[in-house]
Design a protein around this motif. Structure first.
Motif, short mmCIF file in Angstrom:
data_model
loop_
_atom_site.label_atom_id
_atom_site.label_comp_id
_atom_site.label_asym_id
_atom_site.label_seq_id
_atom_site.Cartn_x
_atom_site.Cartn_y
_atom_site.Cartn_z
N LEU A 49 30.68 38.47 33.62
CA LEU A 49 31.67 37.56 33.06
C LEU A 49 32.70 38.31 32.22
O LEU A 49 33.90 38.02 32.29
N ASP A 50 32.25 39.28 31.45
CA ASP A 50 33.18 40.07 30.63
C ASP A 50 34.14 40.87 31.50
O ASP A 50 35.31 41.05 31.14
N ALA A 51 33.65 41.37 32.63
CA ALA A 51 34.52 42.13 33.53
C ALA A 51 35.68 41.27 34.02
O ALA A 51 36.82 41.74 34.12
N ALA A 52 35.39 39.99 34.30
CA ALA A 52 36.45 39.06 34.71
C ALA A 52 37.32 38.67 33.54
O ALA A 52 38.55 38.57 33.65
N LYS A 53 36.70 38.46 32.39
CA LYS A 53 37.42 38.01 31.20
C LYS A 53 38.44 39.04 30.73
O LYS A 53 39.57 38.71 30.36
N PHE A 54 38.06 40.31 30.76
CA PHE A 54 38.92 41.37 30.22
C PHE A 54 39.75 42.09 31.28
O PHE A 54 40.40 43.09 30.98
N GLY A 55 39.72 41.57 32.50
CA GLY A 55 40.63 42.08 33.52
C GLY A 55 40.16 43.27 34.30
O GLY A 55 40.93 43.87 35.05
#
Length: 284
Positions: free
Chosen positions: A37-43
């Motif tokens: 999720l963080d990988a998607a959130k932070f681009g």
């Protein structure tokens, strides 16, 4: 092409679905749901493919707790038939099995064979990772519940195929994006996912949900979540059939907002064909 994040290792169900949905795209395997999720959130990636619930084992708990504050939106859903094989090192046999390792959710989907075998279990980060660990151990006593593709990938031998409890075992995945790309209202079957927190007044939940009943909106899911260390369940996750631009749904959401301290639409996306097939099976 965009990079796709998923939780697990190559050979997992998430990896299989990500390649199926986005063939030719770069993939980013992640050790945890939060990392994906963080990988998607932070681009770092364009999209994340995440399991959200299973027909046998229920909801994937960690995902539901992470989603509200992730800042991501659901742009698609997909239902994947889930199959697990019991696999061990080459030359091993079923009567040598002492331990089965897999993801906690997978172990809950294979309870019957675990009871029959009387084996101890060991929880791993994901199913394909369990297969890799068994291959690295090289011990006939250790096995894994993993997708069929993992046996070939890690050179393991299938000791028993199709060990899931339910032959119709299915996991629902969602595709998450940083952008709130709501699908257009075309009259085609559509789903809307949202979170809300009720106001601290008597009967707030009853009144908040009343608008769905009076507007004839079908809720397919409602789940509650505790906030912080308190015992009061103040956040709710809801899925409804329909599009937020449809008048009766807009009216229901207006009433929901009146009795809620927070309402966040998590996504408006096409309903996967599996939903209609399932309805026909139940009606038939």
């Amino acid at each position: 092409m965009t990079t796709i994040a998923y939780q697990g290792e190559p050979g997992s169900n998430s990896a299989t679905l990500a390649h199926e949905l986005y063939p030719g795209s770069s993939m980013l395997p992640c050790t945890s749901f939060e990392q994906a999720l963080d990988a998607a959130k932070f681009g770092d990636v364009g999209l994340a493919v995440i399991p959200i619930d299973n027909s046998t084992a229920g909801r994937v708990g960690d995902v539901h707790h992470f989603l509200p504050d992730s800042g991501l939106f659901v742009v698609a859903e997909h239902f994947l038939a889930i199959r697990f094989d019991l696999m061990g090192v080459a030359g091993s046999s079923l009567d040598q099995v002492e331990c089965v390792r897999s993801h906690a959710h997978a172990l809950r989907q294979c309870r019957k064979i675990l009871r029959e075998g009387g084996w101890r279990t060991l929880v791993t980060d994901d199913t394909a990772g369990a297969a890799r660990e068994v291959a690295e151990l090289g011990d006939c006593r250790h096995t894994a519940f993993a997708p069929p593709a993992a046996a070939q990938r890690y050179g393991l031998e299938v000791l028993r195929s199709g060990v899931e409890d339910d032959p119709d075992n299915t996991t629902r995945f969602v595709v998450l994006s940083r952008d709130a790309a709501y699908c257009p209202s075309t009259g085609q079957p559509t789903m809307t996912s949202l979170y809300f927190s009720v106001r601290n007044i008597p009967s707030a939940l009853y009144k908040a949900l009343g608008g769905f009943a009076s507007s004839a909106v079908n809720l397919t899911k409602i789940e509650s979540y505790q906030m912080g260390a308190g015992l009061k369940a103040s956040r709710f996750y809801v899925e409804i059939e329909g599009h937020i631009d449809e008048p009766h749904i807009a009216l229901a959401l207006e009433e929901l907002r009146f009795f809620s301290s927070e309402v966040r639409v998590l996504g408006v996306y096409p309903a996967h064909p599996h939903r209609q097939r399932r309805v026909r099976q139940l009606d038939g």
